[in-house]
Design a protein around this motif. Structure first.
Motif, short mmCIF file in Angstrom:
data_model
loop_
_atom_site.label_atom_id
_atom_site.label_comp_id
_atom_site.label_asym_id
_atom_site.label_seq_id
_atom_site.Cartn_x
_atom_site.Cartn_y
_atom_site.Cartn_z
N ARG A 30 0.81 -1.22 0.00
CA ARG A 30 0.00 0.00 0.00
C ARG A 30 0.85 1.27 0.00
O ARG A 30 0.33 2.37 -0.21
N GLN A 31 2.15 1.11 0.29
CA GLN A 31 3.08 2.24 0.32
C GLN A 31 2.68 3.31 1.34
O GLN A 31 2.83 4.51 1.10
N HIS A 32 2.19 2.85 2.49
CA HIS A 32 1.85 3.82 3.53
C HIS A 32 2.24 3.29 4.91
O HIS A 32 2.52 2.10 5.09
N VAL A 33 2.24 4.21 5.88
CA VAL A 33 2.48 3.87 7.28
C VAL A 33 1.14 3.54 7.93
O VAL A 33 0.13 4.20 7.66
N GLU A 34 1.13 2.52 8.77
CA GLU A 34 -0.05 2.18 9.55
C GLU A 34 0.33 2.15 11.03
O GLU A 34 1.46 1.81 11.37
N ARG A 35 -0.61 2.51 11.87
CA ARG A 35 -0.48 2.23 13.30
C ARG A 35 -1.38 1.05 13.60
O ARG A 35 -2.59 1.12 13.43
N PHE A 36 -0.75 -0.06 14.00
CA PHE A 36 -1.42 -1.36 14.07
C PHE A 36 -1.53 -1.80 15.52
O PHE A 36 -0.54 -1.83 16.25
N ASP A 37 -2.76 -2.13 15.95
CA ASP A 37 -2.99 -2.65 17.30
C ASP A 37 -2.77 -4.15 17.27
O ASP A 37 -3.57 -4.90 16.71
N LYS A 66 -4.03 5.02 9.14
CA LYS A 66 -3.24 4.90 7.93
C LYS A 66 -2.86 6.28 7.44
O LYS A 66 -3.64 7.23 7.55
N THR A 67 -1.65 6.41 6.88
CA THR A 67 -1.24 7.66 6.26
C THR A 67 -1.51 7.59 4.76
O THR A 67 -1.85 6.53 4.21
N LEU A 68 -1.33 8.70 4.09
CA LEU A 68 -1.37 8.70 2.63
C LEU A 68 -0.13 7.99 2.09
O LEU A 68 0.92 7.96 2.74
N TYR A 79 9.43 12.23 6.14
CA TYR A 79 8.07 12.52 6.59
C TYR A 79 8.00 12.35 8.10
O TYR A 79 8.51 11.37 8.64
N ILE A 80 7.33 13.29 8.76
CA ILE A 80 7.10 13.20 10.20
C ILE A 80 5.60 13.19 10.42
O ILE A 80 4.90 14.13 10.04
N TYR A 81 5.09 12.09 11.03
CA TYR A 81 3.66 11.90 11.22
C TYR A 81 3.31 12.00 12.70
O TYR A 81 4.07 11.55 13.56
N ASN A 82 2.11 12.52 12.98
CA ASN A 82 1.63 12.51 14.35
C ASN A 82 0.82 11.25 14.62
O ASN A 82 0.69 10.37 13.75
N TYR A 83 0.28 11.16 15.82
CA TYR A 83 -0.46 9.99 16.30
C TYR A 83 -1.63 9.61 15.40
O TYR A 83 -1.98 8.44 15.28
N PHE A 84 -2.19 10.61 14.72
CA PHE A 84 -3.38 10.39 13.88
C PHE A 84 -3.04 10.17 12.41
O PHE A 84 -3.93 10.03 11.57
N GLY A 85 -1.73 10.16 12.09
CA GLY A 85 -1.31 9.92 10.71
C GLY A 85 -1.19 11.16 9.87
O GLY A 85 -0.92 11.07 8.66
#
Length: 249
Positions: free
Chosen positions: A125-132, A141-143, A168-174
């Motif tokens: 998907r070429q994106h960052v995910e925060r996974f539980d 998910k980020t763009l 890229y610097i992402y916050n908690y919400f992506g």
């Protein structure tokens, strides 16, 4: 999009200590002096009084380990697309096999998140995910990004993704806090309130919410690996783990 420069004076360091050790990877040194490292596909936790080890031959090569949270240590076995979470005694807590989840993920990078989450990079998907990992589902998910990923690191609430073209610097919400053009950096590690980046054989410190990376003034030595604990910079070079105190103002 911004481009960072290194116009400020270099950050001075002072030599603190040097430890003789031979390892395939040095993972980290925590605030109590506990050393985490990998040798011959075995993960070790070494204190002054005890040496613990963890090995899982069924999962192949141990690609990366992270002990940012010593109560939930992450071991990533990329060939088997699997993460193992260990407790502070190196006992299994969770195993996440991304091949067997309802939504398949081809994971190439993982890093520690808050609570029961991991930051991960989904290659397909070429994106960052925060996974539980406890609920085994994605909570953010980020763009997508458009260039190859070189490194990823995080603290509980912020994720840094270094690609060939940008940081890229992402916050908690992506959401993207910053997007900065990459001018030749190839690796990075988490530091207090920012990251340390590597370009050629030189290290730079980039503070969160800054666009100006400052060179770190180091003696001429081979930087095989590096990481930061609080204000201590560790450099692994030719069987020596050298400690330097950073003087960031």
């Amino acid at each position: 999009m911004s481009t960072w420069l290194s116009a400020q004076e270099p950050i001075p360091v002072s030599l603190s200590d040097s430890i003789k050790i031979t390892a395939d990877q040095i993972v980290s040194v925590d605030n109590f002096g506990t050393l985490y490292y990998i040798t011959d596909n075995v993960f070790y936790k070494k204190t002054d009084s005890k040496l613990l080890r963890y090995m899982n031959l069924q999962l192949g090569i141990l690609t990366r380990a992270q002990a940012f949270n010593p109560l939930k240590i992450n071991l990533f076995y990329q060939d088997f697309n699997t993460v193992v979470i260990l407790d502070n005694r190196l006992a299994d807590m969770y195993k996440i096999d991304f091949n067997t989840l309802p939504e398949y993920r081809n994971v190439t990078h993982i890093s520690t998140g808050s609570d029961n989450t991991l930051w991960l990079f989904n290659q397909d998907r070429q994106h960052v995910e925060r996974f539980d990992f406890k609920l085994q589902k994605t909570v953010m998910k980020t763009l997508p990004v458009t260039s190859p990923v070189l490194a990823m690191t995080s603290n509980y609430n912020t994720c840094w993704l270094l690609t060939q073209n940008n940081l890229y610097i992402y916050n908690y919400f992506g959401s993207v806090l910053q997007k900065i053009k990459n001018n030749g950096y190839t690796d990075m590690q988490l530091a207090s309130n920012g990251v340390v980046l590597k370009k050629d054989n030189t290290l730079y410190f980039l503070k969160l919410n800054s666009e100006d990376a400052r060179a770190i003034s180091l003696p001429n030595l081979l930087i095989k690996q590096f990481f930061v604990t609080n204000e201590t910079l560790y450099i692994y070079s030719r069987e020596n783990l050298v400690e330097y105190q950073l003087k960031i103002n």
